[in-house]
Motif scaffolding. Sequence first.
Motif, PDB file in Angstrom:
ATOM      1  N   ARG A 171       1.738   0.779   8.667  1.00 21.42           N
ATOM      2  CA  ARG A 171       0.791   1.696   8.285  1.00 21.42           C
ATOM      3  C   ARG A 171      -0.652   1.154   8.618  1.00 21.42           C
ATOM      4  NH1 ARG A 171       2.132   5.045   2.968  1.00 21.42           N
ATOM      5  NH2 ARG A 171       0.555   6.113   3.767  1.00 21.42           N
ATOM      6  N   GLU A 173      -3.508   2.043   8.285  1.00 17.54           N
ATOM      7  CA  GLU A 173      -4.654   2.139   7.137  1.00 17.54           C
ATOM      8  C   GLU A 173      -4.706   0.892   6.180  1.00 17.54           C
ATOM      9  OE1 GLU A 173      -1.280   5.074   5.904  1.00 17.54           O
ATOM     10  OE2 GLU A 173      -2.204   4.422   7.855  1.00 17.54           O
ATOM     11  N   TYR A 174      -3.229   0.282   5.852  1.00 22.53           N
ATOM     12  CA  TYR A 174      -3.447  -0.737   4.792  1.00 22.53           C
ATOM     13  C   TYR A 174      -4.335  -1.772   5.279  1.00 22.53           C
ATOM     14  CZ  TYR A 174       0.926   0.902   2.694  1.00 22.53           C
ATOM     15  OH  TYR A 174       1.952   2.026   2.143  1.00 22.53           O
ATOM     16  N   LEU A 176      -7.250  -1.418   6.644  1.00 22.18           N
ATOM     17  CA  LEU A 176      -8.623  -0.988   6.972  1.00 22.18           C
ATOM     18  C   LEU A 176      -9.344  -0.760   5.775  1.00 22.18           C
ATOM     19  CD1 LEU A 176      -8.096   1.766   9.478  1.00 22.18           C
ATOM     20  CD2 LEU A 176      -8.809  -0.542  10.015  1.00 22.18           C
TER      21      LEU A 176
END
Length: 367
Positions: A171, A173-174, A176
């Motif tokens: 994922r 987004e982890y 960011l």
Amino acid sequence: MDKVEQAEKKMSPRQLFLFIIQAQIGVGVLSIPYDLSKTAKGGGGISVVIAGAITQIVILMMWTLLRKFPGMNLFQICIRLGGPIIGRLLIACYVGFFILLGSNVLLNAYMVLQRWILQSTPKWVVLLLFCIMTYYLAKEKLTVLARFYSLSSILFIPLIIFVSYGLTQARIEYMLPLTEAGLINILKGTKDTTISMYGFEMFLIIFPFIDASDSKKLKMISLSNLFVTLFYVFVVCTCLMVFNQTQLPMIPEPVIYLVKSLNFYIIDRADILFLSIWSITLVCSIASYFYAAADGLAVLFSKKNHQMFDPFVSVAFFLIALLPTTPMAIDRINKISEYAAYVFIAGVPFLLMLFSLFVKKKAGGAV
């Protein structure tokens, strides 16, 4: 060293490329995402890229020194520039450094294996097995090491496949935002990464035994450094995308944990297979330091080959890795190895390069 013996030790540029990769990738690849998660966080990949750039600068410095003395490696250059007394003192220090670094890799390898698959196996048994394997490998000529390293490099394919399989759970987004930790912390993470990239200093030892021009040698070791940097970026970013910032700081070896958590259907404990393959790469890394230390002793005592010194190096590796038993002692030897690396990988070669500027003519031939 006569021409026949030196010809037997020549390795090809392709073998140089694989040799340096095998020497560089060791224990650090398993824990580097954990170390970077505490400092650089999502910017861990940036820290690795900066560390790769710093490593390349050091490689350029080493190459500048080595090309000024054709036919000589680091040990012979030490005697050339430092004379018989200071030069041999430097060689003795380098021998101690290579023994310390190799022993530290051996110790950390045992710690990883003990945590994951060999909980009940006595420490001395694991260390002894590694020492026996590295002894029988490192006692051979450099060309034998190069061939074995080339053959075992095919094992990088399953290692990369294992880690790549983790992308199915990734994922993005982890990790960011990438600069969440700030520039200062990203630069701090560079130090942890640089430590994990040790091994390229073998260039100082094997430089005259490569069948290629100086520019070709620089190109191949630079490509090796690029491969290792990209491989580390891939491993770090994969772990950052699989584990969130709460989980990652609690997992000392996230790469193994990642492989263990994956479902391969036909393999129940993929981490055991992963560690078995990784152990071969680890033997190559330890054997490189073993060979460097034994070769340094051969030059120090003016012997034609290093084989008579191999048993002493093997015993030294075993005892130094065996002695630390407490977490504090292990941390101490890690710190000593780290500071010694700054001196002997960057500091001394830089001083030798500066001193060599006073040598007007190129030096050729053996000492």
